[in-house]
Design a protein around this motif. Structure first.
Motif, PDB file in Angstrom:
ATOM      1  N   MET A  77     -12.149  -4.972 -16.804  1.00  0.00           N
ATOM      2  CA  MET A  77     -11.642  -5.187 -15.444  1.00  0.00           C
ATOM      3  C   MET A  77     -11.851  -3.917 -14.630  1.00  0.00           C
ATOM      4  N   LEU A  78     -12.181  -4.094 -13.359  1.00  0.00           N
ATOM      5  CA  LEU A  78     -12.417  -2.943 -12.489  1.00  0.00           C
ATOM      6  C   LEU A  78     -11.139  -2.140 -12.289  1.00  0.00           C
ATOM      7  N   PRO A  79     -11.287  -0.836 -12.045  1.00  0.00           N
ATOM      8  CA  PRO A  79     -10.121  -0.045 -11.658  1.00  0.00           C
ATOM      9  C   PRO A  79      -9.571  -0.541 -10.318  1.00  0.00           C
ATOM     10  N   ARG A  80      -8.294  -0.272 -10.069  1.00  0.00           N
ATOM     11  CA  ARG A  80      -7.675  -0.560  -8.776  1.00  0.00           C
ATOM     12  C   ARG A  80      -7.576   0.746  -7.979  1.00  0.00           C
ATOM     13  N   ILE A  81      -7.727   0.633  -6.678  1.00  0.00           N
ATOM     14  CA  ILE A  81      -7.514   1.759  -5.777  1.00  0.00           C
ATOM     15  C   ILE A  81      -6.328   1.420  -4.880  1.00  0.00           C
ATOM     16  N   GLU A  82      -5.328   2.302  -4.872  1.00  0.00           N
ATOM     17  CA  GLU A  82      -4.159   2.123  -4.016  1.00  0.00           C
ATOM     18  C   GLU A  82      -3.993   3.371  -3.152  1.00  0.00           C
ATOM     19  N   PHE A  83      -4.119   3.214  -1.851  1.00  0.00           N
ATOM     20  CA  PHE A  83      -3.933   4.350  -0.958  1.00  0.00           C
ATOM     21  C   PHE A  83      -2.449   4.662  -0.812  1.00  0.00           C
ATOM     22  N   ARG A  84      -2.113   5.943  -0.951  1.00  0.00           N
ATOM     23  CA  ARG A  84      -0.739   6.398  -0.776  1.00  0.00           C
ATOM     24  C   ARG A  84      -0.497   6.776   0.679  1.00  0.00           C
ATOM     25  N   THR A  85      -1.570   7.143   1.373  1.00  0.00           N
ATOM     26  CA  THR A  85      -1.505   7.413   2.816  1.00  0.00           C
ATOM     27  C   THR A  85      -1.709   6.095   3.547  1.00  0.00           C
ATOM     28  N   PRO A  86      -0.845   5.755   4.508  1.00  0.00           N
ATOM     29  CA  PRO A  86      -1.061   4.514   5.266  1.00  0.00           C
ATOM     30  C   PRO A  86      -2.462   4.486   5.868  1.00  0.00           C
ATOM     31  N   LEU A  87      -3.165   3.387   5.624  1.00  0.00           N
ATOM     32  CA  LEU A  87      -4.556   3.277   6.078  1.00  0.00           C
ATOM     33  C   LEU A  87      -4.776   1.940   6.772  1.00  0.00           C
ATOM     34  N   PHE A  88      -5.143   2.002   8.048  1.00  0.00           N
ATOM     35  CA  PHE A  88      -5.446   0.807   8.830  1.00  0.00           C
ATOM     36  C   PHE A  88      -6.924   0.497   8.668  1.00  0.00           C
ATOM     37  N   HIS A  89      -7.224  -0.472   7.812  1.00  0.00           N
ATOM     38  CA  HIS A  89      -8.607  -0.817   7.484  1.00  0.00           C
ATOM     39  C   HIS A  89      -8.644  -2.276   7.029  1.00  0.00           C
ATOM     40  N   PRO A  90      -9.675  -3.033   7.407  1.00  0.00           N
ATOM     41  CA  PRO A  90      -9.732  -4.447   7.019  1.00  0.00           C
ATOM     42  C   PRO A  90      -9.617  -4.696   5.517  1.00  0.00           C
ATOM     43  N   LEU A  91     -10.165  -3.801   4.693  1.00  0.00           N
ATOM     44  CA  LEU A  91     -10.178  -4.035   3.248  1.00  0.00           C
ATOM     45  C   LEU A  91      -8.911  -3.568   2.538  1.00  0.00           C
ATOM     46  N   VAL A  92      -7.990  -2.945   3.277  1.00  0.00           N
ATOM     47  CA  VAL A  92      -6.814  -2.343   2.651  1.00  0.00           C
ATOM     48  C   VAL A  92      -5.557  -3.134   2.987  1.00  0.00           C
ATOM     49  N   HIS A  93      -4.842  -3.545   1.949  1.00  0.00           N
ATOM     50  CA  HIS A  93      -3.616  -4.331   2.134  1.00  0.00           C
ATOM     51  C   HIS A  93      -2.576  -3.511   2.885  1.00  0.00           C
ATOM     52  N   HIS A  94      -2.012  -4.108   3.934  1.00  0.00           N
ATOM     53  CA  HIS A  94      -1.075  -3.389   4.800  1.00  0.00           C
ATOM     54  C   HIS A  94       0.143  -2.886   4.050  1.00  0.00           C
ATOM     55  N   ASP A  95       0.662  -3.669   3.110  1.00  0.00           N
ATOM     56  CA  ASP A  95       1.917  -3.324   2.433  1.00  0.00           C
ATOM     57  C   ASP A  95       1.723  -2.482   1.177  1.00  0.00           C
ATOM     58  N   THR A  96       0.703  -2.791   0.392  1.00  0.00           N
ATOM     59  CA  THR A  96       0.527  -2.122  -0.900  1.00  0.00           C
ATOM     60  C   THR A  96      -0.474  -0.974  -0.867  1.00  0.00           C
ATOM     61  N   GLY A  97      -1.348  -0.962   0.139  1.00  0.00           N
ATOM     62  CA  GLY A  97      -2.389   0.058   0.201  1.00  0.00           C
ATOM     63  C   GLY A  97      -3.559  -0.207  -0.729  1.00  0.00           C
TER      64      GLY A  97
END
Length: 200
Positions: A77-97
């Motif tokens: 399974m692919l690694p997961r990437i979770e942004f800790r800095t709030p990031l406004f981007h189409p590919l990034v989940h608003h709540d979880t990053g």
């Protein structure tokens, strides 16, 4: 699969995973990705801490910390990437990053998945796409009102520069990536140490 082979996988599986994770990190050290810095956690081989300094495109100047998480089933399974800095981007989940990796999930197999995922994340700041969007508002604004999208991104970039000093739950890990404001005296001490160092 024979019982003997199954037992062998159970015994050697953790060592094989450790080897693969080490190889992934070596690959990143040998072929660095511009502006992307990562280090495995001191407490778990399944968690890496990272930061990306965006150097071009709409997000230029942004500083975004993230976590890379390897599943227990890695490398299947692919690694997961979770942004800790709030990031406004189409590919990034608003709540979880979390970044939506659906675009590459069906094609990326084999070794050096971490490197490939980091390359994908690096590209997503310059090559913005609305397909596979997890942030529908960002995707719709990007498509329908590019000027407003650019304004919101600039606000997000400025926010990221302030957020870099915020404490997170990761900070207790010795390898967590942390930033501290620097004052004039500390800066001058660093400059003096560099100027007075013997580089021979």
């Amino acid at each position: 699969m024979s019982t003997k082979k199954t037992n062998s996988l159970a015994v050697f599986g953790p060592f094989l995973k450790e080897y693969m994770v080490t190889a992934e990190f070596k690959q990143i050290c040998q072929k660095p990705i511009s502006g992307v810095y990562v280090i495995p956690s001191a407490r778990s081989r399944n968690v890496w801490f990272g930061v990306i300094f965006v150097r071009s495109g709409l997000y230029q100047g942004g500083i975004y910390r993230f976590r890379l998480i390897l599943s227990e089933d890695y490398p299947n399974m692919l690694p997961r990437i979770e942004f800790r800095t709030p990031l406004f981007h189409p590919l990034v989940h608003h709540d979880t990053g979390e970044v939506n990796l659906a675009e590459i999930s069906t094609t990326l197999r084999g070794p050096f998945q971490v490197y490939s995922v980091l390359k994908y994340v690096h590209r997503m700041f310059r090559n913005i796409k609305s397909e596979y969007a997890w942030n529908k508002e960002a995707a719709e604004t990007f498509q329908d009102n590019p000027e407003r999208f650019a304004e919101w991104v600039q606000s997000n970039v400025e926010l990221s520069k302030l957020d870099m000093f915020r404490s997170t739950e990761d900070d207790s890990d010795p390898h967590a990536i942390k930033f501290s404001p620097i004052n004039g005296a500390t800066y001058q001490t660093c400059v003096n140490n560099l100027l007075n160092s013997n580089w021979d």
